[in-house]
Design a protein around this motif. Structure first.
Motif, PDB file in Angstrom:
ATOM      1  N   VAL A 182       0.513  -0.923   0.205  1.00  0.00           N
ATOM      2  CA  VAL A 182      -0.196   0.071   0.192  1.00  0.00           C
ATOM      3  C   VAL A 182       0.508   1.019  -0.016  1.00  0.00           C
ATOM      4  N   LYS A 183       2.054   0.885   0.638  1.00  0.00           N
ATOM      5  CA  LYS A 183       3.095   2.501   0.904  1.00  0.00           C
ATOM      6  C   LYS A 183       2.683   2.922  -0.399  1.00  0.00           C
ATOM      7  N   GLU A 184       4.002   1.553  -1.606  1.00  0.00           N
ATOM      8  CA  GLU A 184       4.502   1.694  -2.343  1.00  0.00           C
ATOM      9  C   GLU A 184       3.506   2.429  -3.504  1.00  0.00           C
ATOM     10  N   ALA A 185       2.379   1.871  -3.414  1.00  0.00           N
ATOM     11  CA  ALA A 185       0.718   2.390  -4.495  1.00  0.00           C
ATOM     12  C   ALA A 185       1.137   3.974  -4.689  1.00  0.00           C
ATOM     13  N   ILE A 186       1.252   3.907  -2.692  1.00  0.00           N
ATOM     14  CA  ILE A 186       1.002   5.323  -2.833  1.00  0.00           C
ATOM     15  C   ILE A 186       2.120   6.339  -2.931  1.00  0.00           C
ATOM     16  N   LYS A 187       3.112   5.938  -3.044  1.00  0.00           N
ATOM     17  CA  LYS A 187       3.984   7.007  -3.560  1.00  0.00           C
ATOM     18  C   LYS A 187       4.240   6.397  -5.006  1.00  0.00           C
ATOM     19  N   LYS A 188       3.711   5.567  -5.895  1.00  0.00           N
ATOM     20  CA  LYS A 188       4.045   5.654  -6.667  1.00  0.00           C
ATOM     21  C   LYS A 188       2.363   6.472  -7.528  1.00  0.00           C
ATOM     22  N   GLY A 189       1.081   6.672  -6.864  1.00  0.00           N
ATOM     23  CA  GLY A 189       0.681   7.619  -6.966  1.00  0.00           C
ATOM     24  C   GLY A 189       1.028   9.153  -7.082  1.00  0.00           C
ATOM     25  N   GLN A 190       1.931   9.763  -6.241  1.00  0.00           N
ATOM     26  CA  GLN A 190       2.150  10.810  -5.858  1.00  0.00           C
ATOM     27  C   GLN A 190       2.863  10.888  -6.385  1.00  0.00           C
ATOM     28  N   GLN A 191       3.778   9.831  -7.463  1.00  0.00           N
ATOM     29  CA  GLN A 191       5.294  10.511  -8.090  1.00  0.00           C
ATOM     30  C   GLN A 191       3.969  10.943  -9.514  1.00  0.00           C
ATOM     31  N   GLU A 192       3.289  10.149  -9.993  1.00  0.00           N
ATOM     32  CA  GLU A 192       2.354  10.027 -10.983  1.00  0.00           C
ATOM     33  C   GLU A 192       1.636  11.493 -10.692  1.00  0.00           C
ATOM     34  N   ASN A 248       3.074  13.979  -9.489  1.00  0.00           N
ATOM     35  CA  ASN A 248       3.725  15.591  -9.767  1.00  0.00           C
ATOM     36  C   ASN A 248       4.794  15.064 -10.515  1.00  0.00           C
ATOM     37  N   GLU A 249       4.325  14.256 -11.783  1.00  0.00           N
ATOM     38  CA  GLU A 249       4.419  14.057 -13.103  1.00  0.00           C
ATOM     39  C   GLU A 249       3.633  14.762 -14.493  1.00  0.00           C
ATOM     40  N   GLY A 250       2.602  15.026 -13.385  1.00  0.00           N
ATOM     41  CA  GLY A 250       1.324  15.674 -14.241  1.00  0.00           C
ATOM     42  C   GLY A 250       0.742  13.992 -15.420  1.00  0.00           C
ATOM     43  N   LEU A 251       0.893  12.602 -14.780  1.00  0.00           N
ATOM     44  CA  LEU A 251       0.576  12.024 -15.528  1.00  0.00           C
ATOM     45  C   LEU A 251      -0.995  10.700 -15.321  1.00  0.00           C
ATOM     46  N   LEU A 252      -1.614  12.013 -14.338  1.00  0.00           N
ATOM     47  CA  LEU A 252      -2.887  11.446 -13.824  1.00  0.00           C
ATOM     48  C   LEU A 252      -4.623  12.333 -14.957  1.00  0.00           C
ATOM     49  N   THR A 253      -4.938  11.350 -14.941  1.00  0.00           N
ATOM     50  CA  THR A 253      -6.276  11.825 -16.016  1.00  0.00           C
ATOM     51  C   THR A 253      -7.618  12.251 -14.768  1.00  0.00           C
ATOM     52  N   PRO A 254      -7.986  13.634 -15.427  1.00  0.00           N
ATOM     53  CA  PRO A 254      -9.296  14.310 -14.130  1.00  0.00           C
ATOM     54  C   PRO A 254     -10.039  13.404 -13.728  1.00  0.00           C
ATOM     55  N   HIS A 255     -10.449  13.718 -12.761  1.00  0.00           N
ATOM     56  CA  HIS A 255     -11.961  12.909 -12.722  1.00  0.00           C
ATOM     57  C   HIS A 255     -12.714  13.367 -13.573  1.00  0.00           C
ATOM     58  N   GLU A 256     -12.702  14.465 -13.994  1.00  0.00           N
ATOM     59  CA  GLU A 256     -13.777  14.732 -14.975  1.00  0.00           C
ATOM     60  C   GLU A 256     -13.819  13.225 -16.141  1.00  0.00           C
ATOM     61  N   GLU A 257     -13.184  13.892 -17.139  1.00  0.00           N
ATOM     62  CA  GLU A 257     -12.637  12.894 -17.803  1.00  0.00           C
ATOM     63  C   GLU A 257     -12.439  11.526 -17.445  1.00  0.00           C
ATOM     64  N   VAL A 258     -12.638  10.656 -16.682  1.00  0.00           N
ATOM     65  CA  VAL A 258     -12.662   9.332 -15.979  1.00  0.00           C
ATOM     66  C   VAL A 258     -14.294   8.609 -15.837  1.00  0.00           C
ATOM     67  N   MET A 259     -15.122   9.900 -15.498  1.00  0.00           N
ATOM     68  CA  MET A 259     -16.554   9.881 -14.971  1.00  0.00           C
ATOM     69  C   MET A 259     -16.675  10.206 -16.345  1.00  0.00           C
ATOM     70  N   LYS A 260     -16.734  10.975 -17.520  1.00  0.00           N
ATOM     71  CA  LYS A 260     -17.554  10.785 -18.845  1.00  0.00           C
ATOM     72  C   LYS A 260     -17.045   9.662 -19.558  1.00  0.00           C
TER      73      LYS A 260
END
Length: 75
Positions: free
Chosen positions: A45-55, A57-69
């Motif tokens: 779980v710690k590793e998954a959280i760290k990976k999410g934080q890194q992503e 910080n790098e702008g690699l996430l998809t905005p919530h609105e886009e996923v919901m659409k």
């Protein structure tokens, strides 16, 4: 009774007691309260959280609105 009065009353009772078992219980209670939840998490779980934080910080996430659409038709 306010918080300051509660603290004083508890401190007096602690100072007046000779019950080592009670004192140990108080110490144990505070030790548990001071435990950081992060230390209790599994490494996976710690590793998954760290990976999410890194992503993030790098702008690699998809905005919530886009996923919901995209998945609205399945909800």
């Amino acid at each position: 009774m306010g918080i300051l009065e509660d603290k004083i009353a508890l401190a007096k009772r602690i100072l007046e007691t000779d019950d080592s078992s009670l004192l140990q219980q108080v110490k144990d209670f505070f030790a548990v309260r001071e435990t950081d939840f992060w230390d209790e998490l599994p490494e996976s779980v710690k590793e998954a959280i760290k990976k999410g934080q890194q992503e993030a910080n790098e702008g690699l996430l998809t905005p919530h609105e886009e996923v919901m659409k995209k998945y609205q038709k399945y909800l």
